[in-house]
Design a protein around this motif. Sequence first.
Motif, PDB file in Angstrom:
ATOM      1  N   LEU A   1       0.819  -1.210   0.000  1.00 14.84           N
ATOM      2  CA  LEU A   1       0.000   0.000   0.000  1.00 14.84           C
ATOM      3  C   LEU A   1       0.856   1.264   0.000  1.00 14.84           C
ATOM      4  CD1 LEU A   1      -2.841  -1.086   2.470  1.00 14.84           C
ATOM      5  CD2 LEU A   1      -3.054  -0.700   0.010  1.00 14.84           C
ATOM      6  N   ALA A   2       2.037   1.170   0.583  1.00 16.55           N
ATOM      7  CA  ALA A   2       2.927   2.339   0.629  1.00 16.55           C
ATOM      8  C   ALA A   2       3.730   2.511  -0.656  1.00 16.55           C
ATOM      9  CB  ALA A   2       3.882   2.209   1.818  1.00 16.55           C
ATOM     10  N   HIS A   3       3.647   1.546  -1.574  1.00 15.74           N
ATOM     11  CA  HIS A   3       4.461   1.591  -2.787  1.00 15.74           C
ATOM     12  C   HIS A   3       3.915   2.629  -3.767  1.00 15.74           C
ATOM     13  CE1 HIS A   3       6.690   0.267  -6.328  1.00 15.74           C
ATOM     14  NE2 HIS A   3       7.446  -0.473  -5.513  1.00 15.74           N
ATOM     15  N   HIS A   4       4.819   3.336  -4.432  1.00 19.79           N
ATOM     16  CA  HIS A   4       4.416   4.423  -5.330  1.00 19.79           C
ATOM     17  C   HIS A   4       3.594   3.947  -6.527  1.00 19.79           C
ATOM     18  CE1 HIS A   4       7.281   3.347  -8.540  1.00 19.79           C
ATOM     19  NE2 HIS A   4       8.130   3.040  -7.559  1.00 19.79           N
TER      20      HIS A   4
ATOM     21  N   GLY B   1      -8.579  -3.525   9.873  1.00 19.04           N
ATOM     22  CA  GLY B   1      -7.133  -3.365   9.722  1.00 19.04           C
ATOM     23  C   GLY B   1      -6.761  -2.878   8.339  1.00 19.04           C
ATOM     24  N   SER B   2      -7.399  -3.428   7.314  1.00 25.24           N
ATOM     25  CA  SER B   2      -7.120  -3.008   5.935  1.00 25.24           C
ATOM     26  C   SER B   2      -7.552  -1.569   5.695  1.00 25.24           C
ATOM     27  CB  SER B   2      -7.832  -3.936   4.942  1.00 25.24           C
ATOM     28  OG  SER B   2      -7.235  -5.213   4.939  1.00 25.24           O
ATOM     29  N   VAL B   3      -8.689  -1.180   6.264  1.00 26.99           N
ATOM     30  CA  VAL B   3      -9.151   0.207   6.116  1.00 26.99           C
ATOM     31  C   VAL B   3      -8.140   1.175   6.727  1.00 26.99           C
ATOM     32  CG1 VAL B   3     -10.920   1.868   6.839  1.00 26.99           C
ATOM     33  CG2 VAL B   3     -11.601  -0.368   5.968  1.00 26.99           C
ATOM     34  N   LEU B   4      -7.670   0.869   7.933  1.00 22.64           N
ATOM     35  CA  LEU B   4      -6.696   1.748   8.584  1.00 22.64           C
ATOM     36  C   LEU B   4      -5.380   1.808   7.811  1.00 22.64           C
ATOM     37  CD1 LEU B   4      -7.176   0.897  12.376  1.00 22.64           C
ATOM     38  CD2 LEU B   4      -7.911   2.967  11.178  1.00 22.64           C
ATOM     39  N   GLU B   5      -4.935   0.659   7.305  1.00 28.28           N
ATOM     40  CA  GLU B   5      -3.686   0.642   6.543  1.00 28.28           C
ATOM     41  C   GLU B   5      -3.829   1.434   5.249  1.00 28.28           C
ATOM     42  OE1 GLU B   5      -2.379  -3.389   6.112  1.00 28.28           O
ATOM     43  OE2 GLU B   5      -2.151  -3.685   8.267  1.00 28.28           O
ATOM     44  N   SER B   6      -5.005   1.375   4.644  1.00 28.48           N
ATOM     45  CA  SER B   6      -5.257   2.127   3.417  1.00 28.48           C
ATOM     46  C   SER B   6      -5.276   3.627   3.701  1.00 28.48           C
ATOM     47  CB  SER B   6      -6.593   1.687   2.810  1.00 28.48           C
ATOM     48  OG  SER B   6      -6.684   2.070   1.459  1.00 28.48           O
TER      49      SER B   6
ATOM     50  N   ILE C   1      -4.457   5.516   0.149  1.00 28.13           N
ATOM     51  CA  ILE C   1      -4.893   4.768  -1.030  1.00 28.13           C
ATOM     52  C   ILE C   1      -6.419   4.634  -1.024  1.00 28.13           C
ATOM     53  CG2 ILE C   1      -4.741   2.579  -2.279  1.00 28.13           C
ATOM     54  CD1 ILE C   1      -2.144   4.151  -2.306  1.00 28.13           C
ATOM     55  N   PRO C   2      -7.119   5.225  -2.004  1.00 27.33           N
ATOM     56  CA  PRO C   2      -8.585   5.093  -2.085  1.00 27.33           C
ATOM     57  C   PRO C   2      -9.009   3.639  -2.218  1.00 27.33           C
ATOM     58  CG  PRO C   2      -7.796   6.824  -3.551  1.00 27.33           C
ATOM     59  CD  PRO C   2      -6.580   6.092  -3.070  1.00 27.33           C
ATOM     60  N   MET C   3     -10.220   3.348  -1.737  1.00 27.72           N
ATOM     61  CA  MET C   3     -10.687   1.961  -1.662  1.00 27.72           C
ATOM     62  C   MET C   3     -11.908   1.690  -2.533  1.00 27.72           C
ATOM     63  SD  MET C   3     -10.295   1.441   2.470  1.00 27.72           S
ATOM     64  CE  MET C   3     -10.122   3.196   2.816  1.00 27.72           C
ATOM     65  N   ILE C   4     -11.957   0.470  -3.040  1.00 26.12           N
ATOM     66  CA  ILE C   4     -13.159  -0.102  -3.633  1.00 26.12           C
ATOM     67  C   ILE C   4     -13.563  -1.227  -2.685  1.00 26.12           C
ATOM     68  CG2 ILE C   4     -14.165  -1.274  -5.632  1.00 26.12           C
ATOM     69  CD1 ILE C   4     -11.741  -0.120  -7.249  1.00 26.12           C
ATOM     70  N   CYS C   5     -14.702  -1.090  -2.026  1.00 26.17           N
ATOM     71  CA  CYS C   5     -15.056  -1.987  -0.928  1.00 26.17           C
ATOM     72  C   CYS C   5     -16.051  -3.061  -1.352  1.00 26.17           C
ATOM     73  CB  CYS C   5     -15.653  -1.174   0.222  1.00 26.17           C
ATOM     74  SG  CYS C   5     -14.531   0.068   0.894  1.00 26.17           S
TER      75      CYS C   5
END
Length: 475
Positions: free
Chosen positions: A360-363, A375-380, A385-389
Amino acid sequence: MEKKQQPHVVMVPLPLQGHVKPLLCLAQLLSEAGLYVSFVNTTQSHKRFTNLETITTHFPNIHFECISDGLPEDHPRALLTEYFEGMKRETTPHFKELLLSLGRKSLTGSSPPVTCIIADGVLPFAVGVAEELGIPIFSFCVHSARFLWGYLNIPKLIEEGQLPFSDGNLYHSINGVPGLEGIFRRKDLPEFCILPDPHHPIIKFFVGETIAMTKTSGLILNTFDELEDSCIHHVSSACNNLYTVGPLHAHINSKLGDRARSIASRGSLYSVEEKCLEWLDSQQPKSVLYVSFGSITQTSLSQLMEFWHGLVNSGKPFLWVIRPGAIIGEEGNEGIPEDLLPGPTERGYIVEWAPQEQVLAHHAVGAFLTHSGWGSVLESIVAKIPMICWPYMGDHYINTQCVNKVWKIGVELEAWDRSTVEKAIISVMETKKDDFQISMDKVAKLAEDSISKGGSSSQNLDKLVEDIRKIKATA
Protein backbone atom coordinates in the motif's frame (compact mmCIF):
# COMPACT_ATOMS: atom_id res chain seq x y z
CA MET A 1 14.21 1.75 49.04
CA GLU A 2 12.10 -1.02 47.44
CA LYS A 3 12.91 -1.62 43.78
CA LYS A 4 9.95 -1.17 41.44
CA GLN A 5 8.89 -4.34 39.66
CA GLN A 6 8.76 -4.29 35.86
CA PRO A 7 5.09 -4.53 34.79
CA HIS A 8 4.22 -7.85 33.12
CA VAL A 9 1.34 -7.88 30.62
CA VAL A 10 -0.13 -11.14 29.30
CA MET A 11 -1.69 -10.60 25.85
CA VAL A 12 -4.06 -13.04 24.15
CA PRO A 13 -5.40 -12.61 20.58
CA LEU A 14 -8.04 -14.57 18.73
CA PRO A 15 -5.93 -16.78 16.41
CA LEU A 16 -6.77 -14.94 13.19
CA GLN A 17 -4.49 -12.68 11.14
CA GLY A 18 -6.66 -9.59 11.57
CA HIS A 19 -6.64 -10.04 15.35
CA VAL A 20 -3.05 -11.17 15.89
CA LYS A 21 -1.40 -8.27 14.04
CA PRO A 22 -2.92 -5.28 15.89
CA LEU A 23 -2.45 -6.94 19.27
CA LEU A 24 1.17 -7.68 18.38
CA CYS A 25 1.65 -4.05 17.35
CA LEU A 26 0.31 -3.02 20.76
CA ALA A 27 2.66 -5.54 22.42
CA GLN A 28 5.57 -3.90 20.62
CA LEU A 29 4.48 -0.45 21.77
CA LEU A 30 4.26 -1.68 25.36
CA SER A 31 7.68 -3.30 24.99
CA GLU A 32 9.12 -0.02 23.72
CA ALA A 33 7.69 1.62 26.85
CA GLY A 34 9.66 -0.83 29.02
CA LEU A 35 6.92 -3.33 29.88
CA TYR A 36 7.46 -7.10 29.91
CA VAL A 37 4.98 -8.87 27.59
CA SER A 38 3.96 -12.53 27.37
CA PHE A 39 2.20 -12.92 24.01
CA VAL A 40 0.00 -16.02 24.01
CA ASN A 41 -0.85 -17.85 20.79
CA THR A 42 -2.72 -21.08 20.33
CA THR A 43 -0.45 -23.95 19.38
CA GLN A 44 -1.85 -23.95 15.84
CA SER A 45 -1.23 -20.26 15.15
CA HIS A 46 2.14 -20.30 16.94
CA LYS A 47 3.41 -22.86 14.43
CA ARG A 48 2.42 -20.55 11.57
CA PHE A 49 4.24 -17.42 12.78
CA THR A 50 6.76 -16.52 10.10
CA ASN A 51 9.23 -14.22 11.85
CA LEU A 52 9.37 -14.88 15.58
CA GLU A 53 13.16 -14.52 15.69
CA THR A 54 13.05 -11.09 14.09
CA ILE A 55 10.41 -9.90 16.55
CA THR A 56 12.21 -11.16 19.65
CA THR A 57 15.50 -9.70 18.41
CA HIS A 58 13.97 -6.24 18.04
CA PHE A 59 11.78 -6.56 21.14
CA PRO A 60 13.59 -8.56 23.84
CA ASN A 61 10.80 -7.68 26.31
CA ILE A 62 8.30 -9.76 24.27
CA HIS A 63 8.15 -13.46 25.11
CA PHE A 64 5.97 -15.85 23.15
CA GLU A 65 3.90 -18.51 24.89
CA CYS A 66 1.47 -20.98 23.38
CA ILE A 67 -1.45 -22.99 24.71
CA SER A 68 -3.71 -25.60 23.20
CA ASP A 69 -7.18 -24.40 22.35
CA GLY A 70 -8.32 -27.85 23.44
CA LEU A 71 -9.92 -28.63 20.10
CA PRO A 72 -9.06 -31.63 17.90
CA GLU A 73 -6.40 -31.11 15.21
CA ASP A 74 -8.97 -31.61 12.44
CA HIS A 75 -11.52 -29.15 13.89
CA PRO A 76 -12.43 -26.58 11.18
CA ARG A 77 -12.22 -23.68 13.67
CA ALA A 78 -14.78 -21.71 11.69
CA LEU A 79 -16.06 -18.58 13.42
CA LEU A 80 -19.30 -20.15 14.58
CA THR A 81 -20.91 -20.20 18.00
CA GLU A 82 -19.81 -23.82 18.49
CA TYR A 83 -16.18 -22.75 18.03
CA PHE A 84 -16.37 -19.98 20.64
CA GLU A 85 -18.33 -22.17 23.05
CA GLY A 86 -15.75 -24.91 22.46
CA MET A 87 -12.93 -22.50 23.24
CA LYS A 88 -14.67 -21.34 26.41
CA ARG A 89 -15.04 -24.93 27.56
CA GLU A 90 -11.74 -26.39 26.36
CA THR A 91 -9.25 -23.50 26.43
CA THR A 92 -10.11 -22.14 29.88
CA PRO A 93 -8.06 -24.72 31.85
CA HIS A 94 -5.04 -24.31 29.54
CA PHE A 95 -5.05 -20.53 29.91
CA LYS A 96 -5.47 -20.79 33.67
CA GLU A 97 -2.54 -23.19 33.92
CA LEU A 98 -0.36 -20.86 31.83
CA LEU A 99 -1.07 -17.96 34.18
CA LEU A 100 -0.30 -20.13 37.19
CA SER A 101 2.96 -21.28 35.58
CA LEU A 102 3.94 -17.66 34.93
CA GLY A 103 3.28 -17.03 38.61
CA ARG A 104 5.61 -19.89 39.54
CA LYS A 105 8.29 -18.50 37.22
CA SER A 106 8.06 -15.14 38.95
CA LEU A 107 8.92 -16.82 42.26
CA THR A 108 12.21 -18.03 40.77
CA GLY A 109 12.96 -14.60 39.32
CA SER A 110 12.84 -15.78 35.69
CA SER A 111 10.05 -13.34 34.87
CA PRO A 112 8.20 -10.53 36.68
CA PRO A 113 4.88 -11.31 38.39
CA VAL A 114 1.86 -10.89 36.14
CA THR A 115 0.45 -7.37 36.38
CA CYS A 116 -2.57 -7.63 34.09
CA ILE A 117 -4.06 -9.30 31.01
CA ILE A 118 -4.96 -7.67 27.69
CA ALA A 119 -7.30 -10.07 25.90
CA ASP A 120 -9.04 -9.97 22.57
CA GLY A 121 -12.57 -8.93 23.43
CA VAL A 122 -14.16 -11.81 21.52
CA LEU A 123 -12.31 -14.52 23.47
CA PRO A 124 -14.90 -16.16 25.70
CA PHE A 125 -12.57 -17.58 28.35
CA ALA A 126 -10.20 -14.78 29.34
CA VAL A 127 -12.44 -12.67 31.60
CA GLY A 128 -13.60 -15.64 33.69
CA VAL A 129 -10.06 -16.87 34.30
CA ALA A 130 -8.84 -13.36 35.16
CA GLU A 131 -11.63 -12.92 37.69
CA GLU A 132 -10.98 -16.34 39.24
CA LEU A 133 -7.27 -15.58 39.70
CA GLY A 134 -7.80 -11.96 40.72
CA ILE A 135 -5.82 -10.52 37.82
CA PRO A 136 -6.95 -7.18 36.31
CA ILE A 137 -7.95 -7.53 32.67
CA PHE A 138 -8.30 -5.07 29.78
CA SER A 139 -10.29 -5.88 26.64
CA PHE A 140 -8.98 -5.20 23.15
CA CYS A 141 -11.43 -4.63 20.29
CA VAL A 142 -10.17 -5.06 16.72
CA HIS A 143 -13.31 -3.51 15.24
CA SER A 144 -14.21 0.12 14.67
CA ALA A 145 -15.91 2.15 17.38
CA ARG A 146 -18.98 2.44 15.15
CA PHE A 147 -19.40 -1.32 14.79
CA LEU A 148 -18.87 -1.85 18.52
CA TRP A 149 -21.40 0.86 19.37
CA GLY A 150 -23.96 -0.72 17.03
CA TYR A 151 -23.31 -4.09 18.69
CA LEU A 152 -23.81 -2.61 22.17
CA ASN A 153 -27.17 -1.21 21.08
CA ILE A 154 -28.63 -4.59 20.06
CA PRO A 155 -30.52 -5.08 23.40
CA LYS A 156 -32.02 -1.58 22.99
CA LEU A 157 -33.07 -2.33 19.40
CA ILE A 158 -34.75 -5.55 20.53
CA GLU A 159 -36.55 -3.69 23.32
CA GLU A 160 -37.77 -1.05 20.84
CA GLY A 161 -39.03 -3.68 18.39
CA GLN A 162 -36.55 -2.83 15.61
CA LEU A 163 -35.21 -6.35 16.04
CA PRO A 164 -36.06 -8.98 14.99
CA PHE A 165 -37.53 -8.17 11.57
CA SER A 166 -39.44 -10.39 9.18
CA ASP A 167 -39.67 -8.45 5.90
CA GLY A 168 -36.18 -9.45 4.72
CA ASN A 169 -35.20 -5.87 3.84
CA LEU A 170 -31.57 -5.63 4.96
CA TYR A 171 -31.22 -2.09 3.63
CA HIS A 172 -33.88 -0.69 5.98
CA SER A 173 -32.49 2.07 8.22
CA ILE A 174 -31.86 1.49 11.91
CA ASN A 175 -33.03 4.53 13.88
CA GLY A 176 -32.38 5.94 17.32
CA VAL A 177 -28.70 5.04 17.72
CA PRO A 178 -26.86 8.33 18.41
CA GLY A 179 -23.67 8.70 16.42
CA LEU A 180 -24.87 6.39 13.65
CA GLU A 181 -27.63 8.54 12.22
CA GLY A 182 -28.03 8.26 8.45
CA ILE A 183 -25.59 5.39 7.89
CA PHE A 184 -26.85 2.52 10.06
CA ARG A 185 -28.83 -0.23 8.31
CA ARG A 186 -29.94 -3.72 9.24
CA LYS A 187 -27.20 -4.98 6.93
CA ASP A 188 -24.59 -3.31 9.16
CA LEU A 189 -25.59 -5.39 12.18
CA PRO A 190 -23.96 -8.77 12.96
CA GLU A 191 -25.33 -11.61 10.84
CA PHE A 192 -27.14 -13.28 13.75
CA CYS A 193 -29.56 -10.34 13.93
CA ILE A 194 -31.57 -11.91 11.12
CA LEU A 195 -32.65 -14.66 13.52
CA PRO A 196 -36.39 -14.46 14.25
CA ASP A 197 -36.04 -15.19 17.97
CA PRO A 198 -34.46 -12.30 19.95
CA HIS A 199 -33.74 -14.71 22.80
CA HIS A 200 -31.86 -17.18 20.61
CA PRO A 201 -28.76 -18.59 22.40
CA ILE A 202 -26.47 -17.26 19.64
CA ILE A 203 -27.69 -13.69 20.20
CA LYS A 204 -27.43 -14.02 23.98
CA PHE A 205 -23.93 -15.48 23.70
CA PHE A 206 -22.37 -12.86 21.42
CA VAL A 207 -24.13 -9.84 22.93
CA GLY A 208 -23.20 -11.07 26.40
CA GLU A 209 -19.54 -11.47 25.45
CA THR A 210 -19.48 -7.99 23.89
CA ILE A 211 -21.05 -6.33 26.92
CA ALA A 212 -18.52 -8.16 29.10
CA MET A 213 -15.77 -6.24 27.26
CA THR A 214 -17.10 -3.00 28.72
CA LYS A 215 -16.98 -4.32 32.30
CA THR A 216 -13.22 -4.91 32.36
CA SER A 217 -10.59 -2.51 33.71
CA GLY A 218 -10.46 -0.79 30.34
CA LEU A 219 -11.32 -1.12 26.68
CA ILE A 220 -8.59 -0.61 24.07
CA LEU A 221 -9.59 0.33 20.51
CA ASN A 222 -7.47 0.34 17.37
CA THR A 223 -8.89 3.64 16.15
CA PHE A 224 -8.34 7.34 16.75
CA ASP A 225 -10.68 9.95 18.16
CA GLU A 226 -10.76 12.23 15.13
CA LEU A 227 -11.83 9.42 12.80
CA GLU A 228 -14.81 8.24 14.83
CA ASP A 229 -15.65 11.18 17.07
CA SER A 230 -19.41 10.68 16.56
CA CYS A 231 -19.24 7.34 18.40
CA ILE A 232 -16.15 7.50 20.61
CA HIS A 233 -17.81 9.39 23.46
CA HIS A 234 -20.82 7.03 23.39
CA VAL A 235 -18.57 3.98 23.68
CA SER A 236 -16.60 5.76 26.39
CA SER A 237 -19.76 6.27 28.44
CA ALA A 238 -20.47 2.52 28.26
CA CYS A 239 -17.13 1.30 29.70
CA ASN A 240 -14.86 1.92 32.67
CA ASN A 241 -11.91 3.35 30.74
CA LEU A 242 -11.45 3.81 27.00
CA TYR A 243 -8.07 3.92 25.27
CA THR A 244 -8.14 4.80 21.56
CA VAL A 245 -4.54 4.12 20.48
CA GLY A 246 -4.68 3.55 16.70
CA PRO A 247 -3.77 3.21 13.98
CA LEU A 248 -1.52 0.74 15.80
CA HIS A 249 0.60 -0.30 12.80
CA ALA A 250 1.39 3.37 12.07
CA HIS A 251 1.94 4.05 15.76
CA ILE A 252 4.65 1.42 16.12
CA ASN A 253 6.21 2.41 12.79
CA SER A 254 6.52 6.00 13.99
CA LYS A 255 8.21 4.79 17.19
CA LEU A 256 10.66 2.52 15.35
CA GLY A 257 11.65 4.80 12.47
CA ASP A 258 14.09 2.99 10.17
CA ARG A 259 13.87 -0.19 12.25
CA ALA A 260 10.25 -0.66 11.08
CA ARG A 261 11.30 -1.82 7.60
CA SER A 262 12.88 -5.03 8.82
CA ILE A 263 9.79 -6.19 10.75
CA ALA A 264 6.96 -4.76 8.61
CA SER A 265 5.43 -8.20 8.00
CA ARG A 266 5.45 -8.88 11.74
CA GLY A 267 3.14 -11.52 13.09
CA SER A 268 2.09 -12.90 9.71
CA LEU A 269 0.40 -16.28 9.84
CA TYR A 270 1.06 -16.68 6.11
CA SER A 271 4.26 -16.94 4.11
CA VAL A 272 4.74 -13.50 2.57
CA GLU A 273 5.65 -13.15 -1.14
CA GLU A 274 8.32 -10.42 -1.15
CA LYS A 275 9.08 -10.69 -4.89
CA CYS A 276 5.86 -8.86 -5.72
CA LEU A 277 7.55 -5.68 -4.47
CA GLU A 278 10.15 -6.03 -7.23
CA TRP A 279 7.33 -6.38 -9.75
CA LEU A 280 5.74 -3.21 -8.36
CA ASP A 281 9.06 -1.40 -8.86
CA SER A 282 8.64 -1.92 -12.61
CA GLN A 283 5.16 -0.34 -12.76
CA GLN A 284 4.14 3.28 -13.35
CA PRO A 285 3.19 5.49 -10.35
CA LYS A 286 -0.41 5.04 -9.14
CA SER A 287 -1.13 2.56 -11.95
CA VAL A 288 -1.62 -0.70 -10.03
CA LEU A 289 -4.78 -1.96 -8.34
CA TYR A 290 -4.05 -3.95 -5.20
CA VAL A 291 -6.66 -6.66 -4.47
CA SER A 292 -6.97 -8.53 -1.19
CA PHE A 293 -10.03 -9.89 0.58
CA GLY A 294 -8.29 -10.69 3.85
CA SER A 295 -7.74 -13.90 5.78
CA ILE A 296 -11.33 -15.12 6.21
CA THR A 297 -13.28 -14.30 3.05
CA GLN A 298 -14.20 -17.24 0.87
CA THR A 299 -15.65 -16.99 -2.62
CA SER A 300 -16.81 -19.37 -5.30
CA LEU A 301 -14.64 -20.00 -8.33
CA SER A 302 -17.26 -18.32 -10.52
CA GLN A 303 -17.10 -15.18 -8.36
CA LEU A 304 -13.34 -15.01 -8.62
CA MET A 305 -13.48 -15.44 -12.38
CA GLU A 306 -15.88 -12.50 -12.62
CA PHE A 307 -13.41 -10.43 -10.61
CA TRP A 308 -10.60 -11.60 -12.89
CA HIS A 309 -12.49 -10.55 -16.03
CA GLY A 310 -13.33 -7.18 -14.44
CA LEU A 311 -9.69 -6.62 -13.52
CA VAL A 312 -8.44 -7.53 -16.99
CA ASN A 313 -11.14 -5.49 -18.77
CA SER A 314 -10.27 -2.39 -16.73
CA GLY A 315 -6.86 -2.34 -18.39
CA LYS A 316 -5.14 -1.71 -15.05
CA PRO A 317 -2.24 -3.87 -13.88
CA PHE A 318 -3.11 -5.60 -10.63
CA LEU A 319 -1.50 -7.32 -7.65
CA TRP A 320 -4.01 -9.84 -6.32
CA VAL A 321 -3.87 -11.91 -3.12
CA ILE A 322 -5.60 -15.30 -3.43
CA ARG A 323 -4.64 -17.21 -0.31
CA PRO A 324 -4.91 -21.01 -0.01
CA GLY A 325 -8.45 -21.93 0.99
CA ALA A 326 -9.96 -18.68 -0.36
CA ILE A 327 -11.95 -20.56 -3.01
CA ILE A 328 -14.85 -22.56 -1.61
CA GLY A 329 -14.19 -26.28 -2.02
CA GLU A 330 -10.56 -25.80 -3.13
CA GLU A 331 -7.87 -26.54 -0.55
CA GLY A 332 -4.94 -26.41 -2.99
CA ASN A 333 -4.44 -25.35 -6.59
CA GLU A 334 -6.01 -28.41 -8.23
CA GLY A 335 -8.90 -27.49 -10.50
CA ILE A 336 -8.13 -23.76 -10.38
CA PRO A 337 -7.80 -22.09 -13.81
CA GLU A 338 -4.28 -21.11 -14.81
CA ASP A 339 -5.27 -17.43 -14.81
CA LEU A 340 -5.77 -17.61 -11.01
CA LEU A 341 -2.54 -19.44 -10.15
CA PRO A 342 0.22 -17.59 -8.27
CA GLY A 343 2.83 -15.76 -10.30
CA PRO A 344 3.36 -12.74 -12.56
CA THR A 345 1.70 -12.40 -15.96
CA GLU A 346 1.55 -9.59 -18.48
CA ARG A 347 -1.79 -8.51 -16.95
CA GLY A 348 -0.89 -8.67 -13.27
CA TYR A 349 0.61 -10.63 -10.40
CA ILE A 350 -1.19 -13.15 -8.19
CA VAL A 351 0.31 -14.10 -4.81
CA GLU A 352 -0.85 -16.28 -1.91
CA TRP A 353 -0.05 -13.53 0.61
CA ALA A 354 1.48 -10.06 0.28
CA PRO A 355 3.34 -7.71 2.63
CA GLN A 356 0.31 -5.41 2.68
CA GLU A 357 1.81 -2.42 4.48
CA GLN A 358 4.70 -2.21 2.00
CA VAL A 359 2.39 -2.80 -0.97
CA LEU A 360 0.00 0.00 0.00
CA ALA A 361 2.93 2.34 0.63
CA HIS A 362 4.46 1.59 -2.79
CA HIS A 363 4.42 4.42 -5.33
CA ALA A 364 2.96 2.13 -8.02
CA VAL A 365 -0.28 1.40 -6.15
CA GLY A 366 -3.23 3.64 -6.96
CA ALA A 367 -6.26 1.91 -5.39
CA PHE A 368 -7.21 -0.98 -3.11
CA LEU A 369 -10.02 -3.47 -3.79
CA THR A 370 -10.72 -4.74 -0.28
CA HIS A 371 -13.17 -6.67 1.89
CA SER A 372 -13.16 -3.64 4.26
CA GLY A 373 -11.75 -5.36 7.31
CA TRP A 374 -10.88 -2.70 9.88
CA GLY A 375 -7.13 -3.37 9.72
CA SER A 376 -7.12 -3.01 5.94
CA VAL A 377 -9.15 0.21 6.12
CA LEU A 378 -6.70 1.75 8.58
CA GLU A 379 -3.69 0.64 6.54
CA SER A 380 -5.26 2.13 3.42
CA ILE A 381 -5.93 5.43 5.20
CA VAL A 382 -2.36 5.72 6.46
CA ALA A 383 -1.02 4.94 2.97
CA LYS A 384 -3.51 7.41 1.35
CA ILE A 385 -4.89 4.77 -1.03
CA PRO A 386 -8.58 5.09 -2.09
CA MET A 387 -10.69 1.96 -1.66
CA ILE A 388 -13.16 -0.10 -3.63
CA CYS A 389 -15.06 -1.99 -0.93
CA TRP A 390 -16.59 -5.44 -1.31
CA PRO A 391 -17.81 -6.25 2.24
CA TYR A 392 -18.14 -9.88 3.23
CA MET A 393 -19.23 -10.17 6.87
CA GLY A 394 -19.34 -8.59 10.33
CA ASP A 395 -17.97 -5.06 10.55
CA HIS A 396 -17.12 -4.92 6.84
CA TYR A 397 -20.50 -3.39 6.02
CA ILE A 398 -20.41 -0.45 8.45
CA ASN A 399 -16.75 0.14 7.54
CA THR A 400 -17.81 0.36 3.88
CA GLN A 401 -20.54 2.84 4.77
CA CYS A 402 -17.93 5.05 6.43
CA VAL A 403 -15.45 4.76 3.55
CA ASN A 404 -18.15 5.62 1.03
CA LYS A 405 -20.51 8.05 2.80
CA VAL A 406 -18.75 9.49 5.84
CA TRP A 407 -15.10 9.93 4.87
CA LYS A 408 -15.69 9.80 1.08
CA ILE A 409 -12.42 7.97 0.43
CA GLY A 410 -13.76 5.17 -1.74
CA VAL A 411 -16.79 3.42 -3.18
CA GLU A 412 -18.83 0.32 -2.48
CA LEU A 413 -18.80 -2.45 -5.06
CA GLU A 414 -22.54 -3.11 -5.25
CA ALA A 415 -22.25 -6.28 -7.37
CA TRP A 416 -19.46 -8.65 -8.34
CA ASP A 417 -20.16 -9.13 -12.03
CA ARG A 418 -17.30 -8.26 -14.38
CA SER A 419 -18.94 -5.09 -15.74
CA THR A 420 -19.53 -3.60 -12.27
CA VAL A 421 -16.00 -4.48 -11.18
CA GLU A 422 -14.51 -2.86 -14.28
CA LYS A 423 -16.55 0.35 -13.89
CA ALA A 424 -15.68 0.69 -10.20
CA ILE A 425 -11.96 0.33 -10.89
CA ILE A 426 -12.03 2.96 -13.64
CA SER A 427 -14.16 5.27 -11.47
CA VAL A 428 -11.73 5.23 -8.55
CA MET A 429 -8.49 5.15 -10.52
CA GLU A 430 -9.44 7.68 -13.19
CA THR A 431 -12.68 9.67 -13.15
CA LYS A 432 -12.87 10.70 -9.50
CA LYS A 433 -9.26 10.22 -8.54
CA ASP A 434 -8.62 13.81 -7.43
CA ASP A 435 -11.80 14.01 -5.34
CA PHE A 436 -10.95 10.82 -3.46
CA GLN A 437 -7.35 11.92 -2.97
CA ILE A 438 -8.32 15.24 -1.39
CA SER A 439 -10.55 13.46 1.14
CA MET A 440 -7.93 10.76 1.70
CA ASP A 441 -5.15 13.28 2.33
CA LYS A 442 -7.34 14.96 4.95
CA VAL A 443 -8.15 11.73 6.81
CA ALA A 444 -4.54 10.50 6.58
CA LYS A 445 -3.33 13.77 8.12
CA LEU A 446 -5.69 13.23 11.07
CA ALA A 447 -4.22 9.74 11.53
CA GLU A 448 -0.67 11.10 11.40
CA ASP A 449 -1.47 13.83 13.92
CA SER A 450 -3.10 11.36 16.31
CA ILE A 451 0.09 9.31 16.74
CA SER A 452 2.43 12.31 16.83
CA LYS A 453 3.70 13.64 20.14
CA GLY A 454 0.76 15.28 21.88
CA GLY A 455 -1.76 13.63 19.55
CA SER A 456 -4.85 11.87 20.89
CA SER A 457 -3.65 8.30 20.33
CA SER A 458 -0.17 9.09 21.60
CA GLN A 459 -1.60 10.53 24.80
CA ASN A 460 -3.99 7.61 25.23
CA LEU A 461 -1.14 5.11 24.84
CA ASP A 462 0.84 6.99 27.50
CA LYS A 463 -2.20 6.84 29.78
CA LEU A 464 -2.60 3.09 29.19
CA VAL A 465 1.06 2.47 30.08
CA GLU A 466 0.76 4.70 33.15
CA ASP A 467 -2.41 2.93 34.31
CA ILE A 468 -0.76 -0.48 33.89
CA ARG A 469 2.24 0.71 35.92
CA LYS A 470 -0.12 1.71 38.74
CA ILE A 471 -1.51 -1.82 39.05
CA LYS A 472 0.01 -3.94 41.80
CA ALA A 473 1.39 -7.12 40.27
CA THR A 474 -0.16 -10.48 41.07
CA ALA A 475 2.53 -12.84 42.37
